[in-house]
Scaffold this active site. Structure first.
Site, mmCIF file in Angstrom:
data_model
loop_
_atom_site.group_PDB
_atom_site.id
_atom_site.type_symbol
_atom_site.label_atom_id
_atom_site.label_comp_id
_atom_site.label_asym_id
_atom_site.label_seq_id
_atom_site.Cartn_x
_atom_site.Cartn_y
_atom_site.Cartn_z
ATOM 1 N N HIS A 186 0.825 -1.211 0.000
ATOM 2 C CA HIS A 186 0.000 0.000 0.000
ATOM 3 C C HIS A 186 0.859 1.260 0.000
ATOM 4 C CE1 HIS A 186 -3.251 -2.826 1.286
ATOM 5 N NE2 HIS A 186 -3.884 -2.105 0.384
ATOM 6 N N ASP A 227 -5.879 5.241 -1.191
ATOM 7 C CA ASP A 227 -5.249 4.547 -0.054
ATOM 8 C C ASP A 227 -4.320 5.482 0.721
ATOM 9 O OD1 ASP A 227 -6.254 1.942 0.116
ATOM 10 O OD2 ASP A 227 -4.977 1.214 -1.497
ATOM 11 N N ASP A 336 -8.902 -1.102 -8.222
ATOM 12 C CA ASP A 336 -8.217 -1.376 -6.964
ATOM 13 C C ASP A 336 -7.791 -2.837 -6.834
ATOM 14 O OD1 ASP A 336 -7.151 -0.726 -4.481
ATOM 15 O OD2 ASP A 336 -9.039 -1.098 -3.421
ATOM 16 N N GLN A 387 -3.727 -16.069 -3.176
ATOM 17 C CA GLN A 387 -4.137 -15.563 -4.479
ATOM 18 C C GLN A 387 -5.337 -16.318 -5.041
ATOM 19 O OE1 GLN A 387 -3.215 -12.795 -6.198
ATOM 20 N NE2 GLN A 387 -2.250 -12.364 -4.237
#
Ligand SMILES: *[C@@H]1O[C@H](CO)[C@@H](O)[C@H](O)[C@H]1NC(C)=O
Ligand SMILES: *[C@@H]1O[C@H](CO)[C@@H](O)[C@H](O)[C@H]1NC(C)=O
Ligand SMILES: [Zn+2]
EC number: 3.1.4.-
Length: 458
Positions: A186, A227, A336, A387
């Site tokens: 992030h 973010d 996103d 994932q």
């Protein structure tokens, strides 16, 4: 089934009403507090215990002394002081000098994105294969500033809204610096990546022919700031450590609320839109909020079922501003979490980065005996498992609906990469475990994990 649906609609309606109301009145006192807290950074926010945290010193950016203390906060400075302290702090932060980086020529900072190769890359900024990692290296870590500035120019926003380019630069530099470069995932590169993806979606025929300059402006700002000041840990972590942000935002969309208020703080501070009417600025702030709040992944089911029912009824009308803004919320949500829809080379790097951030949180949770959050335990989780769960429960459903809305080559490309990347992770998983095919159910349970106070809607 019917009851659940009614429940769901009722809840969405209530949320819609409250969000409308929030937009209509300006800022109440708790919003002001939120803004000040954001603007002051943590330097001036003290707990009862009277400690003072450092700005951006540690990774993740959390002060561990608050763990067992009362998290009540105290903001005891006047608005004018706030502003004074703020500009000093901003000066300290953006000054390369104080960080030991010498910049021989200040116009260099502003213009170094225009060096040859980066400039060349920007000519293909609308390509889905755009390599943001390479672009970030070529721009010397200024990908977010360079890319967003370029897109403002490309979409004619500077001219249309009569923006002062120096103010715009300054705003974008502040945005970029408000991301924590210590976060593996992030950070400002993720923001640049989301902004680039958003640009690709804005160019899709259905959108490009109906969007106004205002819509494009909001979309790009929301993408770049979505973010902002992310601490590198998730909401459950902030809640269980009694972080002041969790208290401030009542355990609900804690991070997203903070990103939004941070964005508003920077917008006001930069004066970028000071020449617009107060009404327009307030509208902008609240609409950016609607976009950023939509990126709360724990709310995905609500957005997705609304999207799905619109598509089923075929009643989306993009001449209608409300419908357009709903689609922009969906587009930002896609942008996103589009990592698995990129080429394997790019996608794999993002997967490694996000896992590193999760595991780092898990390490802290172990160290402080906080109970390790789902997906954060490096002893039991693998990148492949994480994932595959992420793709199965969050990415595939979202992009499936997006492709129904916008059935274009880009959508097919994204779904194509998604399928290939999932197969690749399954291959890795089979190698690692021998047993194969486990799908981590954590994502399915995520709603109830994160929002224990709300009824499940499924
Ligand atoms: C700063 O850099 C620009 C472009 O690289 C150059 O034209 C200018 O003369 C430089 N100014 C100083 C004071 O070195
Ligand atoms: C937030 O969650 C914590 C921990 O579950 C709880 O103690 C606190 O009362 C909650 N705050 C609000 C406003 O719901
Ligand atoms: Zn994000």
């Amino acid at each position: 089934m019917g009851i659940a649906l009614i429940w769901c609609l009722a809840l969405i309606f209530i949320k819609w009403i409250t969000s409308k109301r929030r937009g209509a009145i300006s800022y109440d006192s708790s919003d002001q507090t939120a803004l000040y807290i954001r603007m002051l950074g943590d330097v001036r926010v003290r707990s009862r215990a009277g400690f003072e945290t450092e700005r951006r010193g540690s990774h993740p950016y959390i002060d561990f002394r608050i763990f067992h203390s009362n998290s009540e906060i105290e903001v005891s400075v006047s608005a004018r002081n706030v502003r004074r302290l703020l500009s000093f702090q901003r000066y300290l932060r953006s000054s390369r000098f104080f960080r030991g980086i010498t910049v021989p020529n200040s116009s260099n900072i502003l213009d170094d994105d225009y060096n040859g190769q980066a400039k060349c890359m920007l000519e293909k900024v609308g390509n889905w294969n755009f390599d943001i990692f390479l672009f970030d290296r070529l721009t010397n870590g200024n990908s977010l500033v360079s890319l967003t500035f370029h897109l403002f120019n490309l979409h004619g926003l500077i001219e249309h809204f009569q923006l002062d380019t120096m103010k715009l630069r300054r705003f974008l530099v502040m945005v970029q610096e408000d991301y924590h470069s210590q976060n593996p995932y992030h950070n400002a590169v993720h923001a640049a990546d989301v902004t680039q993806a958003m640009h690709c979606y804005l160019k899709e025929p259905k959108l490009s022919k109906s969007l106004t300059p205002w819509d494009v402006l909001l979309s790009l700002i929301a993408a770049a700031t979505h973010d902002l000041d992310h601490p590198g840990v998730n909401q459950p972590f902030l809640i269980k450590t009694n972080h002041y942000l969790a208290t401030l935002y009542k355990n609900t969309s804690v991070l997203e609320n903070h990103h939004w208020r941070s964005a508003v703080g920077l917008l006001r501070e930069s004066g970028l839109f000071a020449h617009m009417s107060l009404e327009n600025r307030q509208l902008m702030e609240s609409q950016i909020g609607d976009l950023i709040l939509a990126t709360d992944i724990s709310q995905q089911n609500e957005y997705l079922s609304m999207f799905r029912s619109h598509l089923d009824r075929g009643d989306l009308c993009l001449e209608n501003a409300n419908h357009r803004h709903f689609i922009l919320q969906m587009a930002l949500k896609c942008a996103d979490i589009c990592n698995p829809c990129r080429t394997w080379e790019l996608s794999k790097q993002w997967s490694e980065k996000v896992t590193e951030e999760f595991f780092h949180q898990g390490d802290i949770e172990k160290k402080y005996h906080l109970g390790v959050s789902p997906l954060c335990d490096r002893q039991t989780e693998t990148i492949a498992n994480i994932q595959i769960g992420f793709m199965t429960y969050l990415v595939e459903p979202l992009f499936g609906e997006w492709a129904r809305f916008s059935n274009t080559r880009l959508s097919q490309t994204m779904l194509g990469h998604l399928g290939l990347n999932k197969a690749s992770w399954k291959g890795v998983q089979r190698e690692q475990s021998g047993s194969g095919d486990d799908v981590d159910p954590t994502f399915e349970e995520m709603d109830s994990d994160i929002l224990p106070q709300e009824p499940r809607l499924s």
